[in-house]
Design an enzyme around this catalytic site. Structure first.
Site, short mmCIF file in Angstrom:
data_model
loop_
_atom_site.label_atom_id
_atom_site.label_comp_id
_atom_site.label_asym_id
_atom_site.label_seq_id
_atom_site.Cartn_x
_atom_site.Cartn_y
_atom_site.Cartn_z
CG ASP A 67 -2.41 0.73 0.67
OD1 ASP A 67 -2.21 2.31 1.06
OD2 ASP A 67 -3.21 0.12 0.98
CG HIS A 101 -5.08 4.00 2.29
ND1 HIS A 101 -4.75 2.66 1.38
CD2 HIS A 101 -6.44 3.57 0.97
CE1 HIS A 101 -6.06 1.81 0.84
NE2 HIS A 101 -6.96 2.36 0.69
CB SER A 264 -10.02 0.08 0.38
OG SER A 264 -9.35 0.34 -1.03
#
Length: 431
Positions: A67, A101, A264
């Protein structure tokens, strides 16, 4: 797809530059309490997380998070991030999350919930962070130093992580990524990826979710309805919660933003669900854990008729954990054998995984490869879109799962990136 930007973050979709951000209504709440944030994790109750944790917390399972990096110093992640286990050749920036994120994904998986942080579904598990360039958030120098997605996947495959979680994606087929994922599958890893947030009628194909051997995950809301923004197609294998959830607003980690949507979230929670099952049955292979996720998924249609919008249904790990007599089937028989087989290619079989405690395993998830575009391969699931897809998971609310792409944006309007939609795999940065 509507165009929106945040600091120039864009991806290529169908050959044209387009925003991967989904605008949502949010509120900014600095100093939100644990009760505030964790109460927004609405799926923990229906999934009966507290009951599951009496059987398994995911202890002993490591999850690779590919990520934007993972910040190991948030209260919820202290002691949960194995930064020292990232191979040196791909370790650049692994603990420097430039967007927030990757850290959100890690908290959703293994967070302890300390000091107002997100509560992970598998708080006994641990994550190994890998940072790859997504969008254009990094400088040219940083991009050059960072590993490609293929390099990160291969490094994770050669480690003792059991699960590789990828809440990222692109419309671009990359042979290097596909080869790395096949290699990881041959090493007995479970591969999980977001299917994207462009909508069920977008017609887009998202990678890595569309590659063979990867479990593609879409989203449901708190009423068990399939999310409109989740993409549909042959590469959707499972669904999990992905609406109205909190996430870090940005890489400053000063506050969470709220009411965010994205596949996600679903990917992270599905990875955590796999960790719970594997921890309870450490001698199972990736095939058996995958079979357990598929067999116990909530659905209103025959198991052998996966739908385009919901695949095999909603994840329900409690159904496995609550049944001491559950039979996970043959360890070396791929539950998606027909779907994972590619034309002219022999299935990889019985290659020992990296973890000494796991038995050899075939690739465990994905679907049949067919020609796509300019030679790209996609899963060919023979999916059938039934009229009850919109309430695919209403069959059993006792379990659910949630995935999310992190919230990004300014105070005036926060934009959230959806699983595969947010990110451009690094191999495309030269375009």
């Amino acid at each position: 797809m509507k165009s929106a930007t945040r600091r120039g973050l864009r991806v290529r979709v169908g050959g044209a530059a387009a925003s991967a951000l989904i605008a949502v209504g949010v509120s900014l709440a600095p100093g939100a309490t644990a009760a505030d944030v964790q109460s927004e994790q609405w799926y923990l109750g229906p999934m009966q997380a507290e009951k599951m944790w009496k059987t398994s917390t995911g202890e002993g399972i490591k999850v690779a998070v590919i990520d934007t990096g993972v910040n190991p110093d948030t209260p919820s992640l202290k002691g949960q991030v194995l930064a020292d286990e990232v191979p040196k050749q791909v370790a650049y920036g692994a603990t420097d999350d430039y967007a927030g994120h990757g850290t959100t994904m890690a908290e959703l998986m293994v967070g302890t919930g300390a000091d107002g942080g997100l509560q992970g579904l598998a708080p006994g598990a641990e994550v190994v962070p890998y940072r790859v360039p997504l969008g254009n958030e990094l400088s040219a120098k940083e991009e050059k130093l960072a590993p490609t997605s293929a390099e990160a996947i291969k490094a994770a495959a050669d480690s003792d992580v059991r699960i590789i979680s990828m809440s990222i994606g692109s419309a671009a087929y990359e042979p290097e990524d596909e080869a790395a994922l096949k290699y990881a599958a041959s090493k007995g890893k479970i591969l999980v990826a977001s299917v994207g947030n462009s909508g069920q009628d977008s017609g887009y194909i998202e990678y890595p979710a569309a590659y063979p051997y990867v479990l593609g995950v879409s989203s449901i809301d708190d009423k068990s309805h399939i999310s409109d923004f989740g993409q549909s197609g042959n590469y959707v294998d499972l669904v999990a919660p992905g609406e109205n959830l909190p996430a870090y607003c940005n890489g400053n980690f000063e506050q969470y933003c709220h009411n965010l949507n994205g596949t996600s979230f679903s990917t992270a929670i599905t990875s955590a669900a796999a960790a719970l099952i594997w921890s309870a049955h450490p001698d199972w292979t990736a095939n058996q854990v995958t079979r357990a996720l598929i067999d116990t998924a909530g659905r209103k249609w025959p198991k052998d008729e996966p739908t385009a919008n919901a695949g095999y249904g909603t994840i329900r790990p409690r159904s496995v954990l609550a049944d001491p007599d559950y039979d996970a089937g043959e360890p070396y028989s791929d539950p998606l054998r027909k779907e994972n087989a590619q034309e002219g290619e022999k299935l990889v079989t019985e290659i020992p995984p990296a973890s000494a405690s796991a038995k050899p395993s075939e690739p465990s998830a994905g679907a049949t490869a067919a020609s796509q575009g300019a030679g790209g391969s996609t899963k060919d699931k023979q999916a059938t879109a039934g009229s009850d897809d919109a309430e695919a998971t209403a069959a059993d609310a006792s379990d659910g799962g949630s995935t999310l792409w992190i919230a990004l944006g300014a105070v005036a309007a926060v934009l959230v990136i959806g699983g595969v939609g947010f990110a451009v795999l690094r191999a495309r940065r030269a375009n």
